[in-house]
Design a protein around this motif. Structure first.
Motif, PDB file in Angstrom:
ATOM      1  N   ALA A 222       0.823  -1.206   0.000  1.00 14.65           N
ATOM      2  CA  ALA A 222       0.000   0.000   0.000  1.00 14.65           C
ATOM      3  C   ALA A 222       0.858   1.257   0.000  1.00 14.65           C
ATOM      4  O   ALA A 222       2.030   1.220   0.377  1.00 14.65           O
ATOM      5  CB  ALA A 222      -0.921   0.008   1.224  1.00 14.65           C
ATOM      6  N   ILE A 223       0.255   2.375  -0.397  1.00 15.17           N
ATOM      7  CA  ILE A 223       0.926   3.666  -0.374  1.00 15.17           C
ATOM      8  C   ILE A 223       0.005   4.709   0.241  1.00 15.17           C
ATOM      9  O   ILE A 223      -1.198   4.734  -0.035  1.00 15.17           O
ATOM     10  CB  ILE A 223       1.388   4.097  -1.788  1.00 15.17           C
ATOM     11  N   PHE A 224       0.586   5.551   1.107  1.00 14.81           N
ATOM     12  CA  PHE A 224      -0.139   6.648   1.747  1.00 14.81           C
ATOM     13  C   PHE A 224       0.372   7.974   1.196  1.00 14.81           C
ATOM     14  O   PHE A 224       1.573   8.151   0.974  1.00 14.81           O
ATOM     15  CB  PHE A 224       0.087   6.654   3.260  1.00 14.81           C
ATOM     16  N   GLY A 225      -0.539   8.920   1.000  1.00 15.65           N
ATOM     17  CA  GLY A 225      -0.166  10.295   0.706  1.00 15.65           C
ATOM     18  C   GLY A 225      -0.069  11.095   1.991  1.00 15.65           C
ATOM     19  O   GLY A 225      -0.590  10.686   3.036  1.00 15.65           O
ATOM     20  N   ILE A 226       0.612  12.238   1.915  1.00 14.75           N
ATOM     21  CA  ILE A 226       0.841  13.058   3.113  1.00 14.75           C
ATOM     22  C   ILE A 226       0.280  14.454   2.914  1.00 14.75           C
ATOM     23  O   ILE A 226       0.720  15.201   2.028  1.00 14.75           O
ATOM     24  CB  ILE A 226       2.340  13.152   3.449  1.00 14.75           C
ATOM     25  N   GLN A 227      -0.687  14.815   3.742  1.00 20.93           N
ATOM     26  CA  GLN A 227      -1.266  16.161   3.726  1.00 20.93           C
ATOM     27  C   GLN A 227      -0.282  17.147   4.344  1.00 20.93           C
ATOM     28  O   GLN A 227       0.292  16.897   5.402  1.00 20.93           O
ATOM     29  CB  GLN A 227      -2.578  16.165   4.515  1.00 20.93           C
ATOM     30  N   GLN A 228      -0.085  18.268   3.680  1.00 17.88           N
ATOM     31  CA  GLN A 228       0.738  19.350   4.210  1.00 17.88           C
ATOM     32  C   GLN A 228      -0.076  20.643   4.245  1.00 17.88           C
ATOM     33  O   GLN A 228      -1.244  20.660   3.884  1.00 17.88           O
ATOM     34  CB  GLN A 228       2.014  19.509   3.385  1.00 17.88           C
ATOM     35  N   GLY A 229       0.564  21.726   4.676  1.00 12.21           N
ATOM     36  CA  GLY A 229      -0.141  23.001   4.772  1.00 12.21           C
ATOM     37  C   GLY A 229      -0.003  23.676   6.112  1.00 12.21           C
ATOM     38  O   GLY A 229      -0.743  24.605   6.419  1.00 12.21           O
ATOM     39  N   ALA A 230       0.944  23.191   6.934  1.00 14.72           N
ATOM     40  CA  ALA A 230       1.219  23.789   8.247  1.00 14.72           C
ATOM     41  C   ALA A 230      -0.075  23.877   9.057  1.00 14.72           C
ATOM     42  O   ALA A 230      -0.793  22.888   9.157  1.00 14.72           O
ATOM     43  CB  ALA A 230       1.911  25.136   8.082  1.00 14.72           C
TER      44      ALA A 230
END
Length: 377
Positions: free
Chosen positions: A187-195
């Motif tokens: 599986a692969i996870f994405g990473i939310q950013q934006g402080a």
């Protein structure tokens, strides 16, 4: 065999409990992943980590690519065989370590060029290389490569880093999908950013959802912003991510951080705190952390935590562990770490039970009241 499936068994407010099912095993959520940075959970054998209650551990792309090398690990049969851990492994992408540990970094759209903190040799990590390393290691949950900037950066800098991270997320997804049998079974996870910015976090979440991932991480927190600011972000960030996929808060954290994040809908956690604290004399207990080096424990015949059923607390006294730590005996670090990991895993089991039984608020309030109560030293 199931490649990856997430099932929610019960909810209590925003909190959820359930399971992630993969070919190497089932992960009970909310889950805490002990950190095995360099193919070892420091001071613990894999069997002891499993007996403490861990369903999954974390390995690190940056450290393993530098030593012993991902290609070498692959030749030796992959990370599971190399370290003797049969259950799932999540590998982080290396992005955080590149930014925090490496000298002379140079960021570009291609990736990050950096000097090794070990010997100064030059390397490049791109999204494609990060995914390749994680594939060579045999990672079961692969993390997309992202760019992290401090929460104190200007909004313009934060926006630019988030937008680049989303371009890198698409490249990471494409590289993962090109991974043949590895992609078909993991599986692969994405990473939310934006402080700490709600609008940037929403834009990041929308971009990740458009790409499509098995799970979604909340990145860029626990980097010095403080608990109140982190919780402020977690009041909106998890809800921006798909409800039917796991949500993973990276690098968190203190016990009260985890309890508060679970209340806000987070399913997965990792942190070096229980192992690092174990090596420096801090034991976690349900009455709050204690410094076992303190002289008041020199003749204390009680266990590290009177409410703990781990092998350390049922076998040895505070006085003995105090002696080991003060004498610099390596067994002291081993026993402290084993207890701390067991404490974290027991806390997760208690959280799962509280959610399933609809009593999370009462449990969380009682946990905080006892953990944060003033201590006599």
């Amino acid at each position: 065999m199931t490649r990856f499936a997430f099932a929610i068994a019960a909810t209590d407010g925003a909190a959820r409990t359930g399971t992630i099912t993969m070919q190497r095993g089932t992960i009970r959520t909310p889950a805490f992943m002990p950190v095995g940075t360099a193919a070892t959970v420091k001071a613990m054998k894999p069997g002891d980590v499993e007996r403490a209650g861990a369903d999954i551990i974390l390995g690190n792309t940056y450290h393993l690519m530098l030593r012993p090398g991902a290609e070498r690990v692959a030749r030796l049969g992959g990370l599971h065989r190399f370290m003797g851990w049969d259950k799932p492994i999540l590998t982080d992408s290396g992005g955080y370590q590149v930014m925090s540990l490496s000298a002379l970094t140079k960021r570009s759209e291609e990736g990050v060029a950096f000097a090794s903190h070990l010997d100064g040799t030059r390397h490049m990590i791109s999204p494609e290389r990060s995914i390749e390393i994680q594939r060579l290691l045999g990672s079961n949950i692969v993390m997309a490569f992202d760019e992290l900037v401090p929460t104190t950066s200007t909004r313009e800098v934060q926006a630019a880093a988030m937008e680049r991270s989303m371009r890198w997320a698409k490249r990471s997804r494409d590289a993962f999908d090109g991974g043949g049998d590895h992609a078909a079974n993991n599986a692969i996870f994405g990473i939310q950013q934006g402080a700490l910015d709600e609008g940037l976090r929403k834009a990041s979440a929308d971009a990740l959802i458009d790409i499509g991932f098995d799970g979604y991480a909340i990145g860029g927190l626990a980097v010095g912003e403080g608990q109140a600011a982190m919780f402020g972000c977690l009041d909106f960030a998890p809800g921006q991510l798909p409800a039917d996929r796991p949500r993973y808060l990276m690098g968190v954290g203190k016990p009260t951080d985890i309890v508060g994040a679970v209340e806000r809908g987070v399913d997965m956690f990792d942190c070096v705190m229980p192992t690092r604290s174990g090596r420096t004399g801090q034991a976690f207990t349900r009455q709050g952390p204690i410094n076992i080096r303190n002289a008041r424990f020199a003749e204390d015949q009680g266990p590290l935590d009177p409410e703990c059923a781990c092998a350390v607390c049922t076998t040895w006294t505070r006085a003995y562990v105090h002696h080991l730590v003060r004498a610099g005996e390596m067994l002291g670090a081993m026993l402290m770490t084993e207890h701390n990991i067991a404490f974290y895993e027991a806390m997760m089991a208690d959280l799962r039970a509280a959610i399933a039984e609809g009593r999370l608020t009462a449990f969380a309030n009682d946990f905080r009241a006892r953990y944060d109560a003033p201590k006599g030293e």
